[in-house]
Design an enzyme around this catalytic site. Structure first.
Site, mmCIF file in Angstrom:
data_model
loop_
_atom_site.group_PDB
_atom_site.id
_atom_site.type_symbol
_atom_site.label_atom_id
_atom_site.label_comp_id
_atom_site.label_asym_id
_atom_site.label_seq_id
_atom_site.Cartn_x
_atom_site.Cartn_y
_atom_site.Cartn_z
ATOM 1 N N GLU A 1 -6.646 7.034 -0.756
ATOM 2 C CA GLU A 1 -6.724 5.247 -0.477
ATOM 3 C C GLU A 1 -7.437 4.472 -0.806
ATOM 4 O O GLU A 1 -6.448 3.182 -0.243
ATOM 5 C CB GLU A 1 -6.907 5.604 0.982
ATOM 6 C CG GLU A 1 -6.403 6.607 2.226
ATOM 7 C CD GLU A 1 -4.859 6.396 2.457
ATOM 8 O OE1 GLU A 1 -4.057 5.338 2.427
ATOM 9 O OE2 GLU A 1 -4.363 7.179 2.325
ATOM 10 N N HIS B 1 1.411 -1.318 -0.051
ATOM 11 C CA HIS B 1 0.432 -0.111 0.057
ATOM 12 C C HIS B 1 0.965 1.277 -0.034
ATOM 13 O O HIS B 1 0.299 2.493 -0.617
ATOM 14 C CB HIS B 1 -0.567 -0.166 1.246
ATOM 15 C CG HIS B 1 -1.440 1.561 1.398
ATOM 16 N ND1 HIS B 1 -3.036 1.299 1.113
ATOM 17 C CD2 HIS B 1 -1.279 2.658 1.842
ATOM 18 C CE1 HIS B 1 -3.067 2.194 1.536
ATOM 19 N NE2 HIS B 1 -2.733 3.479 2.013
ATOM 20 N N GLU B 2 2.224 1.497 0.697
ATOM 21 C CA GLU B 2 2.269 2.199 1.114
ATOM 22 C C GLU B 2 3.576 2.753 0.021
ATOM 23 O O GLU B 2 3.818 3.868 -0.847
ATOM 24 C CB GLU B 2 3.401 2.850 2.009
ATOM 25 C CG GLU B 2 3.139 2.415 3.594
ATOM 26 C CD GLU B 2 1.874 3.851 3.410
ATOM 27 O OE1 GLU B 2 2.167 4.491 3.016
ATOM 28 O OE2 GLU B 2 0.637 3.435 3.969
#
Length: 662
Positions: A271, A182-183
């Site tokens: 996100e 995700h990062e």
């Protein structure tokens, strides 16, 4: 959307952010001007009055007074906001490390013996090699029991990853892998630079409130000076300071209200995209979904206690601060919605807190049953190989992740362990530069290592020499990637002395070959001291050059790439022609060998780093076409291609077996 489109979108978002912030600043100026008018009216109660031409009495106010007052107010507010934003941006000029330190982060040493930290570093190293990014420094927020993480930096060169102690203790390896993926999506999609710009602008607005606090505090510090004569004037001054302070605090927080609104609007959709990218990358939706379920089951959730959490809340994996203003101002979508998008069958149950399973072995990697099974050779996957490597820039697949895992496991343990210590990493790079063709030159290089300057590094390089010489050429740059975090911990004097030894080794045989050039380009880019013009610097201008403006540099680069793998001038000409079709620049002609040098190549690539995203896309495709024109990609060609891509700031995933570059 590919990597280059993501970069272009990120830059357009920055432009929209500026427009929104301008509107917020206009509102702030109006509020401050209203505050000034109130104090002006208060002051005019004691001003002399005159009779106007209509026989009425009015304060003696000069013509254009209010217009000038508006001008002075506008200038003052802009100076405060811009000054505050520039100050904060300067604080963050060191990149992601400045954010991590402000949040109480501690850098994790690459040779850590802590099992939780070792598990984390293993995952980050695999993700980095799989995505074609340098391995970033990793920080742990030791005082935070929540499950959360962040990526911060101006570019891939100065990016860092931060994780709370709770995340590395509570999450299993698969769950941690989902969070790291995700990062990495934020890193690859250009979100980090936008996030830091937003942090600076919000701080600039907040400075107005800080001035208000200073006004109120000055009353207490100067209370003694109000005693004595002219008591009414002293009391009036106290009232003025108090009202001014309260007014500025209110105005400042109204501005921050707008800033938080913009912050939330920019963050929420990204996100969702990063969650989807993590699933695509790992091919394991349970990893990131279970990490989110653990946040829901943990009493503290993802909340960060540090005082600076609010200004950086939009950087985090989960919601870092309580949002009492409601979902409209939340920087993250609701946890339930994020989980439901990843796992539509979710029935609303969270995972209760527990210690993470101790699957710390670097070999412990699991994929879902329907994930493509790699062959014994690194990361082969027919579906992934069908897509070109250029198409997969910024969009690595599970096959790349498996390839990275297998590649790291294949490295000799003595070299892999050396890459994780500052002494060993320095020695490793020196050993990689030893001449492979001439034993005489190699011995002269070893004898020339300055033991007085290098200390134990020189002796370590001697011990690593044989292992480095036997290393497969295709493993040299991945091994260098693993060493960069340890090298980044060197203090400037040590780094300078070590770099001098590198130049000495390279000059030993009187020439600069392509691997030496590639190694220097990668090291110098990632280890250079940040300056206003350096690649990761916030002061660096946004790349805007068009490909047509760099005709000479493009010609030189494609000429070098076309010639290095060609067995004849005819083959080189065919490779150059294939590359030229992608750049669409008129009248490109391949240069003769006597007009090419490594120095000229360095200058050319540095200028090409200023290309806009469309120019980068076409140039990378052209480089790939030149390298694979003969249907064979040699280690020399791949090393040069990789070095060029890194200098341009383009993260190229590893080339899988059977895969074409373009």
């Amino acid at each position: 959307m590919d990597f280059f489109e993501h970069q272009d979108v990120a830059r357009r978002k920055t432009g929209r952010l500026v427009v929104l912030m301008v509107l917020a600043v206009v509102c702030i100026i109006a509020l401050v001007y209203g505050l000034v008018l109130v104090f002006e009216a208060y002051a005019l109660t004691n001003r002399p009055v005159v009779q106007d031409e209509h026989g009425l009495y009015s304060p003696n106010v000069p013509k254009l007074h209010y217009l000038k007052l508006l001008g002075y107010t506008t200038v003052a507010v802009l100076l405060v906001i811009i000054g505050g934003a520039l100050y904060k941006t300067h604080q963050l000029s060191a990149g992601g490390s400045a954010v991590a330190r402000s949040l109480g982060g501690r850098p994790v040493p690459p040779d850590t013996t802590d099992l939780d930290e070792r598990k984390l570093l293993n995952v980050v190293e695999e993700m980095s090699i799989a995505s074609g990014c340098p391995v970033p420094p990793v920080y742990v927020l030791d005082e935070e029991d929540a499950i959360n993480a962040f990526a911060a930096g101006w570019s891939v060169d100065d990016a860092v990853l931060g994780f709370t102690r709770g995340s590395i203790e509570q999450l299993s390896r698969d769950e941690l892998q989902g969070v790291v993926a995700h990062e990495y999506s934020h890193i690859l999609n250009g979100d980090m630079r936008l996030n830091l710009r937003l942090t600076g602008l919000i701080f600039g607005i907040l400075v107005i409130s800080l001035i208000g606090y200073l006004c109120i505090r000055s009353i207490g510090r100067s209370r003694g000076s109000y005693r004595g004569g002219r008591g009414k004037d002293r009391a009036k001054a106290i009232v003025v300071l108090l009202l001014l302070g309260v007014g500025l605090i209110v105005v400042g927080y109204v501005g921050v209200f707008f800033g938080r609104l913009i912050q939330a609007a920019v963050s929420r959709q990204r996100e969702y995209l990063a969650d989807a990218a993590a699933v695509q990358f790992t091919r394991n939706p349970d990893g990131i979904a279970n990490a989110l379920r653990r946040i829901g089951g943990l009493p503290v959730g993802s909340k960060i206690n540090d005082a600076h959490a609010s200004e950086h809340s939009h950087l985090f994996f989960g919601s870092a601060v309580s949002n009492w203003l409601g979902g409209f101002f939340a920087t993250h979508p609701p946890l339930t919605q994020r989980i439901a998008r990843i796992d539509p069958r979710w029935e609303g149950e969270y995972i209760v807190p527990r210690r993470a399973r101790k699957d710390y072995d670097s070999g412990a990697m699991s994929f879902v049953d329907d994930a493509p099974a790699p062959s014994p050779e690194f990361g082969y996957d027919a579906e992934a190989a069908a897509r070109s490597a250029v198409e997969q820039i910024g969009q690595p697949t599970v096959a790349h992740l498996q390839h990275a895992h297998d590649l790291i496991e294949s490295l000799p343990s003595v070299l892999r362990n050396a890459a994780h210590t500052t002494t060993g990493a320095q020695a490793l790079v020196l050993a990689l530069l030893l001449d492979r063709k001439s034993a005489t030159v190699r011995q002269a290089q070893l004898d020339g290592l300055d033991a007085d300057t290098l200390g134990p590094v020189a002796a370590f390089a001697h011990r690593l020499a044989d292992e480095a010489l036997d290393l497969d050429a295709g493993l040299r740059l991945p091994l260098l990637d693993l060493a960069i975090p340890a090298l980044g911990r060197l203090d400037p004097p040590t780094l300078e002395d070590w770099q001098a030894q590198i130049d000495k080794l390279i000059a030993a045989d009187g020439r600069l070959d392509l691997f030496e050039w590639a190694l220097r380009q990668i090291l110098w880019r990632h280890l250079q001291t940040p300056t206003p013009g350096s690649p990761g610097s916030p002061a660096r201008k946004t790349p805007k050059l068009k490909l047509a403006a760099c005709r000479g540099e493009v010609t030189l680069l494609l000429s070098v790439l076309a010639r290095i793998g060609a067995r004849s001038n005819a083959e080189a000409g065919q490779a150059f022609a294939a590359a030229a079709e992608h750049v669409e620049v008129a009248r490109l002609e391949m240069l003769p060998r006597d007009r090419m040098s490594m120095g000229h190549l360095t200058d050319a690539v540095d200028r090409l780093a200023e290309l806009n995203p469309d120019g980068q896309r076409r140039l990378i495709a052209a480089c790939a076409a030149a390298v694979q024109a003969d249907s064979e990609i040699t280690p020399r060609e791949h090393e040069l291609f990789r070095a060029v891509a890194e200098t341009l700031g383009v993260p190229v995933p590893p080339v899988l077996r059977g895969q074409r570059l373009v």
